[in-house]
Design an enzyme around this catalytic site. Structure first.
Site, PDB file in Angstrom:
ATOM      1  N   HIS A 116     -28.347   4.565  27.272  1.00 62.11           N
ATOM      2  CA  HIS A 116     -29.357   3.551  27.613  1.00 62.11           C
ATOM      3  C   HIS A 116     -30.726   3.788  26.973  1.00 62.11           C
ATOM      4  CE1 HIS A 116     -26.380   1.785  29.994  1.00 62.11           C
ATOM      5  NE2 HIS A 116     -26.690   2.246  31.195  1.00 62.11           N
ATOM      6  N   HIS A 189     -29.391  -4.764  32.895  1.00 67.99           N
ATOM      7  CA  HIS A 189     -28.570  -3.927  33.772  1.00 67.99           C
ATOM      8  C   HIS A 189     -28.666  -4.370  35.233  1.00 67.99           C
ATOM      9  CE1 HIS A 189     -26.518  -0.295  35.163  1.00 67.99           C
ATOM     10  NE2 HIS A 189     -26.342   0.075  33.911  1.00 67.99           N
ATOM     11  N   GLU A 326     -22.818  -6.164  32.001  1.00 64.99           N
ATOM     12  CA  GLU A 326     -23.743  -5.854  30.919  1.00 64.99           C
ATOM     13  C   GLU A 326     -23.157  -6.335  29.594  1.00 64.99           C
ATOM     14  OE1 GLU A 326     -24.685  -1.551  31.166  1.00 64.99           O
ATOM     15  OE2 GLU A 326     -23.545  -1.676  33.032  1.00 64.99           O
TER      16      GLU A 326
END
Length: 361
Positions: A116, A189, A326
């Site tokens: 991420h 997210h 996502e």
């Protein structure tokens, strides 16, 4: 700045102070509303979706995403409860990749791997906000990531635009350019719970327009193998309750993820806006339909929430209290030449769109 109250049936956007950083900078909270009464609250700190209301079959508006009560709670760090994820959503094996013959090293913030965007990813940046009112209000967030930030090459100019549409949909448009070759995989997210935070998501019904899923190793890095979902615990080609097979410990992949934390590859691989998935909550009647230009979706069933966080409603977020959809390119794509490329070069423009539309049945 003090917000001016607006009637529930009036579309528009309001701006208020959300909180102050230790260095004196102020984060803002933006409330976008359509005439049907759907409201989405977004902060320019990390682009977090703080709350999002949608009607049930009795027209009751309730929050359907996991969010925290205060700015201070977000500053403490969260398990990605609704922010912009970048530069690279999902995992990169060993925190390294090679681009045009040069090896780049990024943070190992998920065991031996990168996840991420690193330790200070886009979810921890204060973005510049531009608003547009009207029947479909929008919020454009802009951030310029300097060359070398978190180990990534190139100065990257990113704009993410949230638009609340008349038809009870939230549209998210991503755009970016770079001055050097780089890799990019942006997503949001949000954790969805269409019950209005009344119960976990195990009885919510998921449909995914995908006939393959990426297999991973025990650290959840793709092996490169795409497995057909037919006849497996990953088959959501028909609407199926999330909890039906999630605890099948005979499945190695479910053991690796402690539930679903995998990337489904859409049957339609085009970059056009297409149906990707639906999520239905039988008690409330809420139906969310997701459209995207991306080739895949990472489904994550909040396997690591443990009740230590509480939302605005005072509800403790327990394990499997939400599900993430996502939309993205494949995890670890820079290390798999056979995966759709995530390379962005000077002169190109990265574009991606995802739409989450609500209705009832």
């Amino acid at each position: 700045m003090t917000a001016v109250a607006q009637p529930a049936n009036r579309a528009g956007i309001e701006q208020t102070d959300f909180g102050t950083f230790p260095d004196g900078r102020v984060a803002q909270l933006f409330t976008l509303r359509n005439t049907a009464g759907m409201t989405v609250q977004i902060t320019n700190y990390g682009g977090y979706i703080v709350s999002w209301t949608a009607p049930d079959r009795d027209a009751r508006q309730e929050n359907i995403t996991l969010g925290l009560p205060s700015f201070a709670d977000y500053l403490k760090g969260t398990p990605s409860l609704g922010p912009i994820i970048g530069r690279f959503g999902n995992r990169i094996c060993g925190g390294t990749f090679t681009l045009d013959g040069q090896v780049y090293t990024v943070a190992k913030n998920a065991g031996v791997n990168h996840i991420h965007g690193g330790r200070v990813g886009f979810d921890k940046k204060l973005w510049t906000a531009t608003t547009k009112s009207g029947p479909e209000p929008s919020l454009a967030l802009q951030y310029t990531s300097p060359d070398g930030e978190e180990g990534y090459p190139g100065t990257l100019a990113v704009t993410v635009t949230y638009t609340v549409q008349k038809d009870n949909a939230l549209r998210i448009d991503y755009q970016a350019t770079t001055n050097k070759p780089t890799v990019l995989n942006l997503t949001n997210h949000a954790y969805f719970n269409l019950s209005g935070m009344k119960r976990d998501v195990l009885n919510q019904e998921l449909l995914i327009k995908a006939d393959q899923v990426l297999l991973t190793d025990k650290t959840q890095i793709p092996t490169g193998e795409l497995k057909p979902v037919a006849g497996t615990v990953f088959d959501f080609t028909k609407a199926t309750s999330i909890g039906l097979r999630i605890n099948d410990t005979t499945d190695t992949q479910l053991r690796y993820g402690k539930g679903y934390d995998h990337c489904w590859v859409f049957t339609d691989s085009s970059r056009t806006l297409k149906l990707g998935a639906t999520l239905y909550e039988p008690v409330s009647g809420r139906l969310m339909t997701m459209y995207t230009t991306e080739p895949a979706v990472q489904i994550y069933t909040a396997n690591h929430l443990n009740g230590s966080l509480k939302g605005k409603e005072g509800v403790a977020y327990q394990r499997r209290w939400g599900v993430c959809l996502e939309t993205q390119h494949f995890p670890d794509a820079p290390n798999h030449p056979n995966f759709p490329t995530t390379t962005l070069r000077p002169g190109e423009t990265y574009r991606s769109t995802t739409v989450y539309k609500f209705s009832v049945r």
